[in-house]
Write an enzyme that holds these catalytic residues in place. Structure first.
Site, PDB file in Angstrom:
ATOM      1  N   GLY A   8       1.499   5.044  -4.963  1.00  0.00           N
ATOM      2  CA  GLY A   8       0.618   4.152  -4.209  1.00  0.00           C
ATOM      3  C   GLY A   8      -0.794   4.175  -4.750  1.00  0.00           C
ATOM      4  N   ASP A  56       9.468   3.818  -9.687  1.00  0.00           N
ATOM      5  CA  ASP A  56       9.635   3.035  -8.465  1.00  0.00           C
ATOM      6  C   ASP A  56      10.295   3.914  -7.406  1.00  0.00           C
ATOM      7  OD1 ASP A  56      10.602   1.133  -6.507  1.00  0.00           O
ATOM      8  OD2 ASP A  56      10.377  -0.417  -8.027  1.00  0.00           O
ATOM      9  N   ALA A  79       2.743   5.653  -1.414  1.00  0.00           N
ATOM     10  CA  ALA A  79       3.323   4.326  -1.623  1.00  0.00           C
ATOM     11  C   ALA A  79       4.209   3.948  -0.445  1.00  0.00           C
ATOM     12  CB  ALA A  79       4.142   4.309  -2.908  1.00  0.00           C
ATOM     13  N   ALA A  80       4.170   2.693  -0.084  1.00  0.00           N
ATOM     14  CA  ALA A  80       5.010   2.187   1.014  1.00  0.00           C
ATOM     15  C   ALA A  80       4.848   0.682   1.119  1.00  0.00           C
ATOM     16  CB  ALA A  80       4.584   2.818   2.344  1.00  0.00           C
ATOM     17  N   SER A 127       2.270   8.266   9.750  1.00  0.00           N
ATOM     18  CA  SER A 127       1.429   7.223  10.339  1.00  0.00           C
ATOM     19  C   SER A 127       1.424   7.287  11.863  1.00  0.00           C
ATOM     20  CB  SER A 127       1.985   5.867   9.896  1.00  0.00           C
ATOM     21  OG  SER A 127       1.480   4.839  10.708  1.00  0.00           O
ATOM     22  N   GLU A 129       1.638   4.841  13.606  1.00  0.00           N
ATOM     23  CA  GLU A 129       2.601   3.838  14.069  1.00  0.00           C
ATOM     24  C   GLU A 129       3.889   4.500  14.555  1.00  0.00           C
ATOM     25  OE1 GLU A 129       2.530   0.322  14.352  1.00  0.00           O
ATOM     26  OE2 GLU A 129       0.377   0.561  14.117  1.00  0.00           O
ATOM     27  N   TYR A 151       8.570  -0.737  10.163  1.00  0.00           N
ATOM     28  CA  TYR A 151       7.662   0.159   9.442  1.00  0.00           C
ATOM     29  C   TYR A 151       7.569   1.505  10.151  1.00  0.00           C
ATOM     30  CZ  TYR A 151       3.192   2.191   8.004  1.00  0.00           C
ATOM     31  OH  TYR A 151       2.217   3.070   7.588  1.00  0.00           O
TER      32      TYR A 151
HETATM   33  P1  GDP Z   1      -1.496  -1.780  12.150  1.00  0.00           P
HETATM   34  O1  GDP Z   1      -2.104  -1.005  13.275  1.00  0.00           O
HETATM   35  O2  GDP Z   1      -0.941  -0.921  11.078  1.00  0.00           O
HETATM   36  O3  GDP Z   1      -0.526  -2.804  12.595  1.00  0.00           O
HETATM   37  O4  GDP Z   1      -2.761  -2.512  11.445  1.00  0.00           O
HETATM   38  P2  GDP Z   1      -3.226  -4.042  11.398  1.00  0.00           P
HETATM   39  O5  GDP Z   1      -4.634  -4.006  10.898  1.00  0.00           O
HETATM   40  O6  GDP Z   1      -2.269  -4.887  10.636  1.00  0.00           O
HETATM   41  O7  GDP Z   1      -3.200  -4.507  12.926  1.00  0.00           O
HETATM   42  C1  GDP Z   1      -3.977  -3.891  13.909  1.00  0.00           C
HETATM   43  C2  GDP Z   1      -3.823  -4.643  15.227  1.00  0.00           C
HETATM   44  O8  GDP Z   1      -4.444  -5.920  15.133  1.00  0.00           O
HETATM   45  C3  GDP Z   1      -2.368  -4.924  15.640  1.00  0.00           C
HETATM   46  O9  GDP Z   1      -2.226  -4.644  17.000  1.00  0.00           O
HETATM   47  C4  GDP Z   1      -2.201  -6.402  15.376  1.00  0.00           C
HETATM   48  O10 GDP Z   1      -1.232  -7.041  16.195  1.00  0.00           O
HETATM   49  C5  GDP Z   1      -3.596  -6.893  15.712  1.00  0.00           C
HETATM   50  N1  GDP Z   1      -3.900  -8.220  15.151  1.00  0.00           N
HETATM   51  C6  GDP Z   1      -4.361  -9.284  15.832  1.00  0.00           C
HETATM   52  N2  GDP Z   1      -4.510 -10.339  15.021  1.00  0.00           N
HETATM   53  C7  GDP Z   1      -4.150  -9.934  13.773  1.00  0.00           C
HETATM   54  C8  GDP Z   1      -4.097 -10.566  12.496  1.00  0.00           C
HETATM   55  O11 GDP Z   1      -4.408 -11.744  12.355  1.00  0.00           O
HETATM   56  N3  GDP Z   1      -3.694  -9.823  11.437  1.00  0.00           N
HETATM   57  C9  GDP Z   1      -3.338  -8.497  11.584  1.00  0.00           C
HETATM   58  N4  GDP Z   1      -2.970  -7.792  10.500  1.00  0.00           N
HETATM   59  N5  GDP Z   1      -3.365  -7.876  12.778  1.00  0.00           N
HETATM   60  C10 GDP Z   1      -3.758  -8.574  13.860  1.00  0.00           C
END
Ligand code: GDP
Length: 329
Positions: A8, A56, A79-80, A127, A129, A151
């Site tokens: 990554g 890879d 990487a992911a 993560s 998540e 994910y």
């Molecule tokens: P995540 O926490 O790894 O999912 O990081 P993200 O930056 O992709 O998203 C953070 C939060 O922002 C999540 O709860 C998304 O649903 C929210 N979100 C709202 N609008 C958007 C958008 O337009 N793009 C992304 N990437 N996230 C969004």
């Protein structure tokens, strides 16, 4: 000279970590996948000290070769497929790379790497998540996982298999359970960078609106440059362990939007923001906030950059980049 292999390397964390390790005198190797990968060229320009190795996470043989060739003291698996929204659309690919890829890297280390006297140390990028629909607040190392996306599910597998290989084969393997961490190097698909880039373009008159999804989710956002320090520190301990890395503060997406527009001197941000169903997710993670006291106590780690500072850093960077691009047109 210590040797580190980073998967990554073309991503945000890979680049910050490569700089950190280089400053500590490491020889740094970076895994790059694919044929004439354009991101590999960017890495070579930005980080000329990195030696690029082709492999890879979907190909075990290539990982074994990479370990044999580079003989690393430390392997950082960053990487992911790391974008939650994409993971819903390409769930199988995400499981393969983000989940099974960890198993392959661990196998490559077990098969090709390190003498008994000098075993390879392994870092897995776990993560927040994994906590998904959170079982307790704040989340810490012992909080049960409830992932809410392919994910998140793949990251739980990667985390558990890392623990299992540590228990089974006495590998020095650590998982850093990192909460969201951002920077000017964050990909434009993530919400923070998407916002700061749009704010810069709106400020410069290059665009009018910013289309987002759900503005209510809360995240514990820190600075990536602080977080790679913790990765390195985890691998310098007497015993391997898992650590939550977080700021302990949480903000809604709408707070980030407000702070970014305000920093650019635009007060009426609601006029510029629309909501688009395309950016909502089939299942959402509503609240993340981490308790990093174990990392603080055992590693002496703490975040340096606060939320407002992070937002300002990213907006200022995007203002500069977008102004430069506009000037060239
Ligand atoms: P995540 O926490 O790894 O999912 O990081 P993200 O930056 O992709 O998203 C953070 C939060 O922002 C999540 O709860 C998304 O649903 C929210 N979100 C709202 N609008 C958007 C958008 O337009 N793009 C992304 N990437 N996230 C969004």
């Amino acid at each position: 000279m210590a040797r580190a292999l980073i998967t990554g390397i073309t991503g945000q964390d890979g680049r910050y970590l490569a700089e950190l390790l280089h400053s500590k005198g490491y020889e740094v190797f970076g895994l790059v996948k694919g044929q004439s990968n354009p991101r590999a060229e960017l890495v070579q320009q930005e980080l000329p000290f990195v030696e690029v190795v082709s492999a890879d996470l979907q190909d075990l043989t290539s990982l074994i070769s990479a370990v044999e060739q580079t003989q690393p003291d430390e392997v950082y698996n960053l990487a992911a497929i790391s974008f939650v929204a994409l993971s819903f659309k390409q769930a199988e690919l995400t499981s393969n790379v983000t989940g099974l890829g960890v198993l392959r890297m661990l196998e490559a280390i077990r098969m090709a790497g390190g003498s008994t006297n000098n075993p390879i140390r392994f870092y897995q990028a776990s993560s927040s998540e994994m906590f998904g629909k959170v079982r307790e607040t704040p989340q810490r190392e012992t909080t049960p996982f409830y992932p809410r996306s392919p994910y998140g599910v793949a990251k739980v597998f990667g985390h558990d298999i890392t623990v299992n290989y540590r228990d089974s084969y006495h590998l020095y393997a650590c998982s850093g359970i990192l909460f969201n961490h951002e920077s000017p190097r964050r990909g434009l698909e993530f919400v923070t960078r998407k916002i700061t880039n749009a704010v810069a373009r709106i400020k410069l008159g290059l665009q009018d609106t910013l289309a987002l999804g759900d503005l209510e989710p809360r995240r514990d956002w820190g600075f990536a440059g602080d977080y790679v320090q913790a990765m390195w520190q985890m691998l310098q301990q007497d015993e391997p362990d898992d650590y939550v890395i977080a700021t302990g503060r949480t903000h809604r997406v709408r707070d980030f939007v407000h702070a970014a527009f305000a920093h650019a001197g635009i007060e009426d941000w609601e006029k510029h923001v629309t909501q688009d169903p395309r950016f909502f997710r089939p299942a959402e993670v509503d609240l993340l906030v981490g308790d990093a006291s174990k990392a603080h106590e055992k590693l002496g780690w703490k975040p340096e950059v606060e939320f407002a500072e992070l937002v300002a850093m990213m907006v200022d960077h995007d203002l500069e980049v977008e102004a430069r691009k506009a000037g060239r047109q």
